[in-house]
Motif scaffolding. Structure first.
Motif, PDB file in Angstrom:
ATOM      1  N   TYR A   1       0.848   0.663   4.208  1.00 31.61           N
ATOM      2  CA  TYR A   1       1.874   0.267   3.244  1.00 31.61           C
ATOM      3  C   TYR A   1       2.357   1.484   2.449  1.00 31.61           C
ATOM      4  N   SER A   2       1.411   2.316   2.039  1.00 25.41           N
ATOM      5  CA  SER A   2       1.758   3.499   1.243  1.00 25.41           C
ATOM      6  C   SER A   2       2.603   4.497   2.031  1.00 25.41           C
ATOM      7  N   ARG A   3       2.373   4.570   3.337  1.00 25.50           N
ATOM      8  CA  ARG A   3       3.161   5.471   4.174  1.00 25.50           C
ATOM      9  C   ARG A   3       4.656   5.143   4.108  1.00 25.50           C
ATOM     10  N   ASP A   4       4.973   3.846   3.987  1.00 27.10           N
ATOM     11  CA  ASP A   4       6.360   3.402   4.085  1.00 27.10           C
ATOM     12  C   ASP A   4       6.980   3.030   2.742  1.00 27.10           C
ATOM     13  N   HIS A   5       6.257   3.275   1.639  1.00 28.56           N
ATOM     14  CA  HIS A   5       6.765   2.888   0.323  1.00 28.56           C
ATOM     15  C   HIS A   5       6.495   4.002  -0.688  1.00 28.56           C
ATOM     16  N   THR A   6       7.125   3.883  -1.851  1.00 27.40           N
ATOM     17  CA  THR A   6       6.913   4.868  -2.911  1.00 27.40           C
ATOM     18  C   THR A   6       5.518   4.704  -3.501  1.00 27.40           C
ATOM     19  N   VAL A   7       5.084   5.715  -4.255  1.00 24.68           N
ATOM     20  CA  VAL A   7       3.785   5.634  -4.920  1.00 24.68           C
ATOM     21  C   VAL A   7       3.748   4.441  -5.869  1.00 24.68           C
ATOM     22  N   SER A   8       4.828   4.248  -6.631  1.00 22.08           N
ATOM     23  CA  SER A   8       4.884   3.145  -7.587  1.00 22.08           C
ATOM     24  C   SER A   8       4.779   1.792  -6.886  1.00 22.08           C
ATOM     25  N   GLU A   9       5.535   1.627  -5.812  1.00 18.57           N
ATOM     26  CA  GLU A   9       5.478   0.366  -5.060  1.00 18.57           C
ATOM     27  C   GLU A   9       4.096   0.148  -4.448  1.00 18.57           C
ATOM     28  N   SER A  10       3.503   1.219  -3.971  1.00 14.67           N
ATOM     29  CA  SER A  10       2.200   1.111  -3.315  1.00 14.67           C
ATOM     30  C   SER A  10       1.102   0.765  -4.310  1.00 14.67           C
ATOM     31  N   LEU A  11       1.166   1.328  -5.510  1.00 12.40           N
ATOM     32  CA  LEU A  11       0.175   0.987  -6.541  1.00 12.40           C
ATOM     33  C   LEU A  11       0.303  -0.471  -6.965  1.00 12.40           C
ATOM     34  N   LYS A  12       1.538  -0.944  -7.050  1.00 15.93           N
ATOM     35  CA  LYS A  12       1.757  -2.352  -7.402  1.00 15.93           C
ATOM     36  C   LYS A  12       1.194  -3.255  -6.315  1.00 15.93           C
ATOM     37  N   PHE A  13       1.428  -2.903  -5.054  1.00 14.68           N
ATOM     38  CA  PHE A  13       0.885  -3.670  -3.936  1.00 14.68           C
ATOM     39  C   PHE A  13      -0.642  -3.646  -3.966  1.00 14.68           C
ATOM     40  N   MET A  14      -1.208  -2.474  -4.273  1.00 15.97           N
ATOM     41  CA  MET A  14      -2.656  -2.319  -4.323  1.00 15.97           C
ATOM     42  C   MET A  14      -3.267  -3.216  -5.393  1.00 15.97           C
ATOM     43  N   SER A  15      -2.623  -3.297  -6.546  1.00 16.80           N
ATOM     44  CA  SER A  15      -3.127  -4.155  -7.626  1.00 16.80           C
ATOM     45  C   SER A  15      -3.149  -5.613  -7.201  1.00 16.80           C
ATOM     46  N   SER A  16      -2.071  -6.033  -6.553  1.00 14.36           N
ATOM     47  CA  SER A  16      -2.004  -7.425  -6.093  1.00 14.36           C
ATOM     48  C   SER A  16      -3.042  -7.688  -5.009  1.00 14.36           C
ATOM     49  N   TRP A  17      -3.233  -6.706  -4.134  1.00 14.24           N
ATOM     50  CA  TRP A  17      -4.206  -6.871  -3.049  1.00 14.24           C
ATOM     51  C   TRP A  17      -5.635  -6.963  -3.601  1.00 14.24           C
ATOM     52  N   ASN A  18      -5.985  -6.027  -4.454  1.00 10.95           N
ATOM     53  CA  ASN A  18      -7.377  -5.941  -4.904  1.00 10.95           C
ATOM     54  C   ASN A  18      -7.748  -6.967  -5.967  1.00 10.95           C
ATOM     55  N   MET A  19      -6.766  -7.652  -6.551  1.00 18.78           N
ATOM     56  CA  MET A  19      -7.136  -8.667  -7.546  1.00 18.78           C
ATOM     57  C   MET A  19      -7.943  -9.793  -6.886  1.00 18.78           C
TER      58      MET A  19
END
Length: 328
Positions: free
Chosen positions: A281-299
């Protein structure tokens, strides 16, 4: 934040209770991992086809606990990719993705080389003579065909289990498309890689031009390889970052690949597969978008029992190979 959540009161209490549990008298952990040579011998000694995997162009076997070995299996044709291959890779990796026992995959080629690329003789009827007269309809047909072939290698990325490619001899044309969709790449010192499509009158269209620049990070070199179709030898592949390790021969390479797969398979499948999903996911998105995705994933993923088991193993100085993680 993740560390704070993982170290919550619930986790501490659970760890305390588990660590305080009595150990059975006379019980001892065997902390000595299986040697790499033993792993490889085990994989060679068990040639049994993995259940549910019967193919014309592939051979799928168990290569150890939680590890599958996928071989391109047309050695008499230098593992050229025929119609069956393009269909069977999708079927194979859909099954692997759903296999809760599998945690890592090694891909290699049977015979003298990894793959000679597309089987032009077998594929010619699909590629050159679509059964339509109208130009628009021919174009739709070819578009759908290319999209279908792209999925043959997309499934390697979509499969959440880490995929390790082990290349020996030639890796030509569509072989480069294949390995660039893998997570980790090893090769032998006699290996070479060749983006061959321009030599047969077309642009590579199933992944190389999209993935290779991101892997090696050198657009000039990618352009040179794609425009000229020259061979990239193993040393250059290693120095450019296309592969992470190089070995003197195929046996040594497979030995290392199975050892790596066993190491990956010994860890929490929730953690490993979550890591792959987020890296892609991080490869294809910005750092900001990837961190937001990571937060949703790891919750949700931080609530796994695997954290308790992994932390407990660390506190007890116990090898993760001796920890039982639930299937995923």
């Amino acid at each position: 934040m993740a560390a704070a959540v993982a170290a919550s009161h619930t986790l501490r209490g659970l760890l305390t209770r588990r660590l305080a549990a009595p150990v059975q008298p006379g019980f001892r952990f065997n902390l000595r991992p299986m040697s790499s040579s033993a792993l490889h011998e085990a994989s060679k000694a068990d040639p049994t086809e993995a259940p549910g995997h019967s193919y014309e162009s592939l051979r799928v076997t168990s290569a150890g606990k939680h590890i599958l070995h996928v071989q391109l299996n047309r050695p008499e044709k230098r593992n050229a990719m025929n119609k069956a291959f393009w269909r069977e890779m999708v079927e194979c990796f859909h099954k692997i993705a759903e296999d809760s026992q599998c945690r890592a995959v090694v891909i290699s080629g049977a015979g003298k080389m990894f793959t000679a690329g597309i089987d032009l003789m077998d594929m010619a009827s699909d590629l050159i003579q679509p059964q339509e007269d109208d130009i628009a309809r021919k174009s739709w047909y070819i578009h759908n065909l290319i999209t279908k072939y792209q999925e043959t290698f997309n499934v390697l990325e979509k499969c959440s289990k880490p995929v390790i490619s082990a290349t020996h001899g030639g890796c030509i044309g569509a072989g480069v498309d294949l390995i660039t969709a893998c997570d980790i790449r090893y090769c032998t010192q006699d290996a070479f890689f060749q983006v061959k499509e321009v030599d047969i009158g077309l642009a590579a269209d199933v992944g190389t031009l999209q993935r290779l620049p991101r892997i090696i990070g050198n657009q000039s070199l990618v352009n040179e390889l794609a425009f000229t179709c020259r061979k990239m030898m193993a040393e250059e592949a290693l120095s450019s970052g296309l592969v992470s390790r190089m070995f003197p021969d195929q046996e040594t390479m497979l030995d290392a690949a199975f050892t790596l797969a066993a190491e990956i398979a010994s860890k929490s499948p929730v953690a490993v597969q979550s890591t792959k999903v987020n890296l892609l996911y991080s490869r294809d998105h910005t750092v900001s978008e990837s961190l937001k995705f990571m937060s949703s994933w790891n919750m949700s993923m931080l609530q796994t029992e695997d954290i308790v088991k992994s932390v407990q193993a660390a506190m007890e100085k116990k090898d993760l190979k001796n920890v039982t993680f639930s299937k995923l």
